[in-house]
Structures are given as C-alpha cells and as structure tokens.
Design a protein around this motif. Structure first.
Motif, PDB file in Angstrom:
ATOM      1  N   GLU A  61     -22.894  -4.582 -14.912  1.00 16.33           N
ATOM      2  CA  GLU A  61     -22.529  -4.021 -13.615  1.00 16.33           C
ATOM      3  C   GLU A  61     -21.386  -3.026 -13.793  1.00 16.33           C
ATOM      4  N   ALA A  62     -21.417  -1.964 -12.994  1.00 10.70           N
ATOM      5  CA  ALA A  62     -20.328  -0.988 -13.047  1.00 10.70           C
ATOM      6  C   ALA A  62     -19.065  -1.639 -12.500  1.00 10.70           C
ATOM      7  N   PRO A  63     -17.960  -1.580 -13.258  1.00 16.41           N
ATOM      8  CA  PRO A  63     -16.755  -2.264 -12.782  1.00 16.41           C
ATOM      9  C   PRO A  63     -16.214  -1.678 -11.474  1.00 16.41           C
ATOM     10  N   GLU A  64     -16.470  -0.398 -11.240  1.00 16.83           N
ATOM     11  CA  GLU A  64     -15.905   0.240 -10.047  1.00 16.83           C
ATOM     12  C   GLU A  64     -16.865   0.260  -8.863  1.00 16.83           C
ATOM     13  N   LEU A  65     -18.073  -0.217  -9.070  1.00 13.77           N
ATOM     14  CA  LEU A  65     -19.034  -0.164  -7.965  1.00 13.77           C
ATOM     15  C   LEU A  65     -19.882  -1.435  -7.946  1.00 13.77           C
ATOM     16  N   SER A  66     -19.483  -2.320  -7.077  1.00 14.40           N
ATOM     17  CA  SER A  66     -20.172  -3.609  -7.000  1.00 14.40           C
ATOM     18  C   SER A  66     -21.641  -3.393  -6.625  1.00 14.40           C
ATOM     19  N   GLY A  67     -22.507  -4.074  -7.306  1.00  9.93           N
ATOM     20  CA  GLY A  67     -23.934  -3.994  -7.003  1.00  9.93           C
ATOM     21  C   GLY A  67     -24.683  -2.930  -7.788  1.00  9.93           C
ATOM     22  N   PHE A  68     -23.967  -2.104  -8.561  1.00  7.14           N
ATOM     23  CA  PHE A  68     -24.647  -1.081  -9.358  1.00  7.14           C
ATOM     24  C   PHE A  68     -24.745  -1.572 -10.805  1.00  7.14           C
ATOM     25  N   PHE A  69     -25.962  -1.851 -11.213  1.00  2.00           N
ATOM     26  CA  PHE A  69     -26.200  -2.377 -12.563  1.00  2.00           C
ATOM     27  C   PHE A  69     -26.928  -1.348 -13.416  1.00  2.00           C
ATOM     28  N   VAL A  70     -26.788  -1.543 -14.718  1.00  4.21           N
ATOM     29  CA  VAL A  70     -27.435  -0.672 -15.684  1.00  4.21           C
ATOM     30  C   VAL A  70     -28.214  -1.535 -16.677  1.00  4.21           C
ATOM     31  N   ALA A  71     -29.428  -1.111 -17.019  1.00  2.00           N
ATOM     32  CA  ALA A  71     -30.173  -1.733 -18.127  1.00  2.00           C
ATOM     33  C   ALA A  71     -30.842  -0.584 -18.865  1.00  2.00           C
ATOM     34  N   PHE A 110     -11.375  -7.662 -19.698  1.00  2.00           N
ATOM     35  CA  PHE A 110     -10.559  -6.839 -18.801  1.00  2.00           C
ATOM     36  C   PHE A 110     -11.341  -6.498 -17.538  1.00  2.00           C
ATOM     37  N   ASP A 111     -12.574  -6.048 -17.718  1.00  2.00           N
ATOM     38  CA  ASP A 111     -13.373  -5.692 -16.543  1.00  2.00           C
ATOM     39  C   ASP A 111     -13.617  -6.902 -15.646  1.00  2.00           C
ATOM     40  N   TYR A 112     -13.900  -8.025 -16.251  1.00  2.00           N
ATOM     41  CA  TYR A 112     -14.132  -9.251 -15.475  1.00  2.00           C
ATOM     42  C   TYR A 112     -12.900  -9.591 -14.643  1.00  2.00           C
ATOM     43  N   LEU A 113     -11.743  -9.599 -15.299  1.00  2.00           N
ATOM     44  CA  LEU A 113     -10.527 -10.005 -14.592  1.00  2.00           C
ATOM     45  C   LEU A 113     -10.127  -9.004 -13.530  1.00  2.00           C
ATOM     46  N   ARG A 114     -10.277  -7.716 -13.828  1.00  2.00           N
ATOM     47  CA  ARG A 114      -9.834  -6.745 -12.810  1.00  2.00           C
ATOM     48  C   ARG A 114     -10.777  -6.728 -11.621  1.00  2.00           C
ATOM     49  N   VAL A 115     -12.052  -6.957 -11.864  1.00  2.00           N
ATOM     50  CA  VAL A 115     -12.993  -7.008 -10.743  1.00  2.00           C
ATOM     51  C   VAL A 115     -12.705  -8.242  -9.886  1.00  2.00           C
ATOM     52  N   GLU A 116     -12.469  -9.377 -10.541  1.00  2.00           N
ATOM     53  CA  GLU A 116     -12.147 -10.597  -9.787  1.00  2.00           C
ATOM     54  C   GLU A 116     -10.823 -10.435  -9.032  1.00  2.00           C
ATOM     55  N   ALA A 117      -9.878  -9.749  -9.662  1.00  2.00           N
ATOM     56  CA  ALA A 117      -8.584  -9.533  -9.012  1.00  2.00           C
ATOM     57  C   ALA A 117      -8.752  -8.676  -7.758  1.00  2.00           C
ATOM     58  N   ARG A 118      -9.601  -7.677  -7.875  1.00  2.00           N
ATOM     59  CA  ARG A 118      -9.823  -6.794  -6.735  1.00  2.00           C
ATOM     60  C   ARG A 118     -10.456  -7.572  -5.577  1.00  2.00           C
ATOM     61  N   LYS A 119     -11.417  -8.413  -5.917  1.00  4.41           N
ATOM     62  CA  LYS A 119     -12.079  -9.208  -4.878  1.00  4.41           C
ATOM     63  C   LYS A 119     -11.078 -10.138  -4.187  1.00  4.41           C
ATOM     64  N   GLN A 120     -10.252 -10.785  -4.995  1.00  2.00           N
ATOM     65  CA  GLN A 120      -9.272 -11.712  -4.419  1.00  2.00           C
ATOM     66  C   GLN A 120      -8.286 -10.965  -3.531  1.00  2.00           C
ATOM     67  N   SER A 121      -7.834  -9.804  -3.988  1.00  3.50           N
ATOM     68  CA  SER A 121      -6.857  -9.032  -3.210  1.00  3.50           C
ATOM     69  C   SER A 121      -7.460  -8.576  -1.890  1.00  3.50           C
ATOM     70  N   ALA A 122      -8.736  -8.229  -1.914  1.00  6.34           N
ATOM     71  CA  ALA A 122      -9.392  -7.771  -0.689  1.00  6.34           C
ATOM     72  C   ALA A 122      -9.591  -8.933   0.280  1.00  6.34           C
TER      73      ALA A 122
END
Ligand code: FFO
Length: 835
Positions: free
Chosen positions: A353-363, A579-591
């Motif tokens: 998943e793109a770290p800056e855009l939730s729901g956008f995945f790449v394969a 890093f991406d996992y933690l920053r994405v989770e941090a963003r969700k928690q902050s929101a």
C-alpha cells in the motif's frame, strides 16, 4: 452499500485477472477491472510473455509464488485443457562453477519443498535430444543440469481469458479499452479511479499495471521503483526434428531449457523453438516511444509491449543458440521482437500500500511465473489484513527514498538485467551506485582498509585490513578453519581477529545503518503500547526489546524501544517497512484523537551510532567521560544522556554481540569526533574497529535472531524462541488474541540452533536440513562461531527434533553432520552483559 469494499483493479493482465479471481473467490463482490487495451488481448507484458515458469529461486517467497502459480494454472481448465503445460524445467551447466551453483540451487529447492535433481550430461541429452553433446565454442561442454519436473509453460493469455470468464460469473465488472486518467482521493484515502469513460468509485485501488506502474504511481505522487526494459524473444522456422511431434502452433513436450552461461532460454512452439535472450545490452524503454496501437489493430504482432526487433543485438546470441542446439543451423529467425517487461532495483516484485494514500495498492514488476502467487498474497492482504506468505522481500516500501529515484532505479535495474543469469554469491554487492549513504566514520574506516558491502544503500564495513597484523598474535584456539572457496567469498580470516578482540579486549562497531526512528508526542506511549509486545510504559531511561506483530501473531519485526523522555521514544528497527508501518499507524491515531497525536521521524541519517563493546569497554569510556557508567550508574537495558569529551551522547546499555558496553548515539556532525575520541582513549587497551563478519558470528553465538532471515511474518514468537519478548499479562496489542491462542497450540516447526560436528564445514544459509535422512527444514543464518570454535547454523525444524539430536545439513550436495544444541552457545548466564 455492498457487503465488501469497492475495489478497482487497474490492468487485466495476468496479475490483475488473477487478483479479481482471488478476491471474488473469497466472496468480495464489488470489483471492477479497468484495462486500457481490449480485454481479448490487452497488449501489456502478459500478451507476449513466453510463459516459462521456473520455480527455482533463492527466495522462499518467490518459489512459493511460482509453485502456487503452477498449481493454480493446472487447475484452471476448460474443454479438457488446463492453462499449464507441465513439461518440466532444465537448467544446464557448461562450466564447473555453474554445475556447483546448480547443486546449491538443488539444495535451496529442497529447502523450499520443490523436488529437483541434478542429472548428468547423458541424461540431459536423453531428455533434450537436440542438445549438442560435443564441444561448444570456447571448449565448454554440457556438464549436467538441474531438472525440476513440476516446472513448465504457462498459457498466460488463455489463463487471462478463463480468469475473466470465471470472475465475471461471480459478478466482477471488466471495462476494456478504458484508460485511467487519474485517481480521486479525499482526506488521504482513495475514493475512485478516473477513466476515459468516467469515475469508478473505489475504497481500494490495486494497480496491476505492470510496466506502466511507474506512470500510474505518478498519478498519486508515488515513486514506484520499476524500470521497463526490452528483452529479445524470437521464434525460429520449423525444425525437421520437431515435425509431427507437438501440437501446433504452441504445443511443447520437452522441458523448458535455460542456458544461463550464455544468458539464453528455450521452449518449444509446436515445430519451432522460441528463444529468449538476456545476452544483449540493457534496453531501457522510453514510455513516450511505445507503439500506439488502437484496439482494433491489436494483434499478437502489434501491441504496445512489443518493440521492433533489433537483429544486430541478437546476432551473437543466435550463434550460441546454434552452438547449443545444432539443429538450429537449418533454421532461421522467423519472428523476433523486443518485448517490454519490468525490472526493479533488487529484482523482486512490488507489493503493498502507498504510505501516503490509504487504499492505493500496488502489485507490479511481477512475472507470469509468480503471478497467481502474488495475487493470492494480495487478496489475503486485502481480505484478512495480512498475507500467509512472508512479503518482506517484496514490499513496495522496502526501498529507501533514494532507492526510488529515477537514477537509482534505472542504474540498478539495468544491472539486474545484466546479471540475471549470473552465478551470484549471496553477499555479492552491487558495483554501482556505491557510496550513496556513508556514516560519519567512513573516512576513518577507509583509512583502516575497510572492506565494504552495501545494504539499503549504506556502506557497511565487513572487516578492516588494518587488523590483518593481529592474525600474527591470534592465539591458536581462536584460529578458524579455512573455508572452501564459495564460503570464503566476501569473507576474511581477519574477522577471527576482530571477534577475538571483541571478546577479550574492546572494539568499535559502526551501528549507523541500523534504522532509527524518533516517536514523539502525547500519543507516543499509546501507539507503541498498541503496536508492540513489550511493556514499554516504563519510566524514562528504560529500553525494551520487543516485537511488532501481525494480527495473526506473525512477527513483522523485532525492535528496541528506548524511552528517552515522557513523550519521546527512540526505536531501533529493521527496515523502511517498519518506518512506513509506524508512521501510517501514527497518522491514523493522530487523526482519530488529536489529543493523542504522535509523530514518527526517520532519524537514521541525521544521527550516527557506535557500538563500543568488549570487556574493556568501561576502561575506554572512563577516559573520555566522567558520567557514571558503572553497573549501577547505567544498568543493562537502560539509557541515559552522557557527555563524551563534551559531545552529547545517548548511551544505551545493550549489545547485539553479547558484550559489556553501549550503543552510543549522537547527531551526525559529532560522529567523527566521537570516533576519534574513543579510538584514542582505547589505544592503550588495544581497541580496534570491527566489521560485520565478526558481528554476525558473535550475535549467532549469543543466539540473537535477525529478523527477515531467522524469523518473519510466517512465524510467531514462541516457535521462534522469542516468547520472552512478549510482556506477561499484556493485552490489547496487535496480535495479542491470536498469540494467546497460539501459545496453547504446539508449533509444528521451531527455530533451532545447530552446531556442525566436524568443526570445520561452514555453511551460508538456506541449505536443507535432513532429519533421519528426510529433508525436514532449512538453515536461516549461519556463521563460524569463533569463541565456541564450531560452525553455527540456525534452522527451522520439526518441533519433535530436540536438543542433542543428530541432523544433517546438505551443502553442495554433500551431507554435513550437525547436532541440535542448547542455546545460546555463548554466555548463557549473561555474565558478560550484566558484568
Ligand atoms: N535496535 C538496537 N538499538 N540495536 C540492535 O542491535 C537492534 N537490532 C534489531 C533491531 N533493533 C535494534 C533488534 N534485534 C537484542 C536482540 C536482538 C535485537 C536487539 C537486541 C538483545 O539484546 N536481546 C537481549 C534482550 C534481553 C532483554 O529483553 O532484556 C536478549 O535476548 O538477551 C539488531 O539487529
């Protein structure tokens, strides 16, 4: 509202259609596949792919993807015909080095559970009668081969059509001849896909756009690190020898054939031979120059992924083809093209998943070989939140920012093209670009004759030539056995001296490349409490070793969490994925709760770290610091701010090599000064700089696991010997519930420590382990244990195997006796670390 999320898949190639199939078979019912080309022949890489499925891969994950693809395509059939022709796969050796490599590969195949065997030249000829059994140019000859009976040919275009048919029956919508023009988003989430015929609303978008992936990524500001390269493929005119043998036009019976010593592969197309070549110069593709082909013009011979054949690039390869298969002298090249497909900086696919855009995945950057396996993993990721297959080597976010730049992607991907069939040592470094990331100590390391290998674009010393003189003083009992040539590559006897000094005096280790994150804010404790297995809610000054888990209890990383202040934590993690996992989770928690905001910063490059370790470490630091670093002044697994010759340093009392001492952190500008101060202070104690060769040995002696090698998301803490790092009675963290259940169930496999009985046979990792003569597991990490004077190998083995049991490790086709040993092998009483 539909029961499942609205999914839009971009691309109806072999990946996109497999994904639609995998998702719809799991009951997801709101899926749209958007394809720019006509659905009957989309015109991407799938449409021209020759379909060779070789399962052999040094990565367990990649082999699993390929094996799944084989089985799925075998089961996908219509009118009595499946989508896989299981003709087998044969890799040839025409040099002794290649033959040795094939033996090693056979071992790896056994490790990953795929049957294979080494056959001699006569059997190669029996199986493939067209082979030249005499001398090849340059005096080489076929020496033998590796046969994998379950390999074969994917009928990719047919598979795509059957998958479309099957998913349509389950309600999937396919929009052909529909170009994606943009991705709609709101509040950091995807909301839809903008196309030439309107917006398709979406909660999840999966880009399966193949070599258009980088362009697709740009629509959302995502750097997708792949490079489209052209690769030559030809078909010959009919062969006399194949008259009436195979069905026309594409039937085949003989194994797919790889002639890696000349960068070539072969398959049958009825009475013709198809030949793929990597022997030519890399040909990066200018996406602006793709053939523009309208839907009505699209054909097997005209599609965007097919560039004009450049005969001059193929000419030398053609001679090699005729040399290997003399029957080709009577044929000509009838049809050739330069087909486009994707390469990446490390050769792996891109999933995530793109770290800056939730729901956008790449394969993307997925070959037909791995397509169904990748689609299954992505479907699991979407529907269950995690894949059953370890994806760490395939994660989109595994690359550092610099590694996703145009220049880096272009250079490294072209290099991967060049090396694709080379015999590659597991430690073989890239030649360029190098010196991309260097620590502040780099100048001193160079002065000391460091031998560097690269990892995550960092230069990491493996040993120092300056320490060679120590070999004269090295006590006899510390001398290591000589390695056979393969194990000796990228290794040096100097590591023995560095290990000796670390265990008996003191050494400096550059720990700068170890990824570090700052986690700050009023919500920091809550975030880390929720995401880790550790009791991290301790007072400032505490350091905790703990795990990040998947929801199913699989280990996604092991980390150290240092609480520097009430709201400030510093983490030592394993990769950019963390890093991406933690920053994405941090963003969700902050929101979700602004009062609990938390921010995660990657401070790796702005800081540096020296591991000062060894029994004399305290004497050394005492000369340049007046802080209390006695046992009481800074206890084991505690941290505090100290001053080293005036330099502000965060000292953490822990050691991955299992010796007294500290990780000493400071900001980058002070690094060199810190190194010099410590080196000078240590001179009278015989201080040395030591490298990763010694480091890896010392950590294995101490039983410290390396995430990604020893354990991955496929393993839970108890079977990995890491139960101690799950805080007792802690609840409410990610993975807790699954773990509670797993604790009760006996694990099938456990991570075990082996020592090699003869004391001299050093293995490297990924070798199969035999129990009672049956292949039962595989080696993860291995090293010579200088202090315990035996080679060490960690291995996944059935739980019934216990301490003291005799097993065998297969190395280059030879069985090496080993014993399951109690661990850790070194200092089980922790006297050194706590002393
Ligand atoms: N962070 C730091 N600061 N240093 C490291 O070396 C590492 N790692 C990874 C990632 N993060 C890091 C974590 N691996 C131990 C074992 C493995 C580690 C880190 C530390 C260790 O000292 N284990 C002790 C823990 C004792 C305890 O929990 O109190 C042990 O098992 O005895 C390097 O790869």
């Amino acid at each position: 509202m539909s029961a499942s999320p609205r999914v839009v898949i971009i691309g109806a190639g072999i990946v996109g259609t497999n994904l639609a199939d995998e998702l719809s078979s799991r009951g997801w019912n709101d899926i749209t596949v958007v394809e720019q080309g006509p659905l009957e022949l989309a015109g991407g890489s799938t449409s021209h792919a020759p379909g060779l499925v070789f399962q052999n891969n040094s990565s367990k994950t990649m082999t699993e993807f390929a094996t799944y693809t084989v089985n799925k395509l075998l089961s996908l059939s219509k009118d009595g015909q499946s989508c896989f022709n299981q003709v087998g796969g044969l890799e040839l050796a025409t040099t002794p080095e290649r033959l040795a490599d094939l033996k090693r590969k056979m071992g790896v195949m056994t490790s990953w559970g795929v049957e294979s065997r080494i056959i001699d030249a006569d059997e190669c000829e029996k199986i493939y009668p067209l082979l030249n059994t005499g001398k090849l140019t340059g005096g080489r000859e076929v020496l033998g081969g590796l046969l994998i009976p379950t390999d074969g040919l994917a009928l990719a275009a047919r598979a795509v059509q059957l998958l479309i048919e099957r998913s349509r029956e389950r309600g999937v919508t396919f929009l052909g001849s529909t170009t994606v023009t943009g991705i709609s988003q709101w509040g950091g989430k995807v909301t839809g896909v903008e196309t030439s015929s309107g917006v398709v609303p979406a909660d999840i978008v999966v880009s399966c756009a193949g070599f258009w992936g980088r362009e697709l990524g740009k629509l959302v500001g995502l750097d997708v690190p792949l490079l489209p390269l052209a690769h030559q493929y030809v078909k010959t005119t009919p062969l006399q020898e194949l008259q009436g043998v195979n069905d026309l036009p594409n039937g085949a019976q003989k194994p797919i054939l790889r002639y890696q010593d000349r960068d070539l592969y072969f398959r049958e197309h009825g009475d013709r031979i198809g030949i793929g070549s990597y022997a030519h110069r890399p040909m990066p593709v200018d996406m602006e120059q793709l053939p523009r082909v309208g839907a009505e013009e699209m054909s097997d011979h005209r599609m965007p992924s097919r560039l004009d054949f450049t005969l001059e690039d193929f000419a030398p390869a053609w001679e090699d083809c005729q040399d290997l298969l003399p029957a080709l002298h009577a044929t000509q090249i009838e049809d050739g093209f330069n087909g486009i497909f994707s390469f990446t900086p490390d050769g792996g696919p891109l999933i995530g998943e793109a770290p800056e855009l939730s729901g956008f995945f790449v394969a993307e950057a997925v070959w037909v070989t791995h397509s169904a396996g990748v689609a299954k993993a992505v479907a699991e990721l979407l529907t269950e939140g995690r894949s059953r297959t370890d994806l760490h080597g395939t994660e989109l976010s595994r690359f550092e920012k610099v590694q996703t730049s145009d220049d880096y992607v272009s250079e490294t991907s072209q290099q991967n093209f060049v090396e694709i069939y080379d015999v590659l040592h597991p430690l073989q470094p890239k030649e360029s670009p190098r010196d991309v990331r260097v620590s502040p100590f780099n100048v001193r390391q160079k002065e000391l004759g460091a031998f560097f290998l690269e990892s995550a674009a960092w230069e990491r010393p493996h040993w120092f030539e300056a320490n060679r003189a120590l070999l004269d003083e090295l006590p006899a009992e510390w001398q290591a056995p000589e390695r056979e040539p393969w194990a000796a590559m990228f290794s040096s006897p100097i590591s023995a001296a560095e290990a000796w000094k670390t265990r008996t005096a003191v050494a400096l280790y550059d720990m700068t490349p170890l990824k570090r994150l700052a986690v700050n804010g009023p919500g920091a404790q809550e975030l880390l409490h929720r995401l880790s297995t550790g009791n991290i809610a301790k007072k400032p000054g505490a350091v905790t070793y703990c795990l990040l888990l998947e929801h199913d209890g699989g280990i996604r990383s092991d980390v150290t969490v240092a609480r520097l202040a009430e709201e400030d934590f510093q983490l030592g993690v394993n990769s950019n994925v963390d890093f991406d996992y933690l920053r994405v989770e941090a963003r969700k928690q902050s929101a979700a709760d602004p009062a609990k905001w938390v921010h995660v910063t990657d401070i790796t490059g702005s800081t540096c770290c020296i591991g000062l370790w060894g029994p004399l470490a305290r004497e050394v630091i005492g000369k340049v610091s007046s802080d209390d670093l006695t046992n009481d002044g800074l206890k084991y697994f505690r941290t505090k701010e100290i001053s080293v010759g005036g330099i502000p340093v965060t000292a953490m009392r822990l050691s991955y090599v299992g010796e007294l001492g500290w990780e000493l952190y400071t900001t980058a500008e002070y690094g060199l000064k810190l190194w010099d101060l410590l080196f000078e202070a240590g001179r009278e104690h015989g201080i040395i700089a030591a490298g990763r060769g010694a480091f890896n040995s010392l950590r294995l002696e101490k039983g410290y696991r390396l995430w990604g090698t020893d354990m991955t998301t496929e393993h839970h803490p108890y079977q990995s010997g890491l139960g101690f790092s799950v805080a007792k009675d802690k609840v409410g963290f990610v993975g807790a519930e699954a773990l509670a259940a797993r604790k009760e169930q006996p694990a099938e496999k456990v991570l075990r420590c082996l020592t090699v009985d003869d004391g001299t046979s050093i293995v490297l990792g990924k070798e199969p382990v035999y129990v009672g003569g049956v292949a039962a597991g595989y080696v993860t990490s291995a090293a010579y244990g200088y202090s315990i004077r035996k080679p060490i190998a960690y291995a996944w083995l059935p739980a019934a195997v216990s301490e003291g049991d005799a097993v065998e490790i297969e190395y280059f086709g030879r069985r090496v006796a080993a014993t399951v040993s109690a661990e850790p092998l070194f200092d089980p009483g922790m006297e050194r670390l706590r002393g």
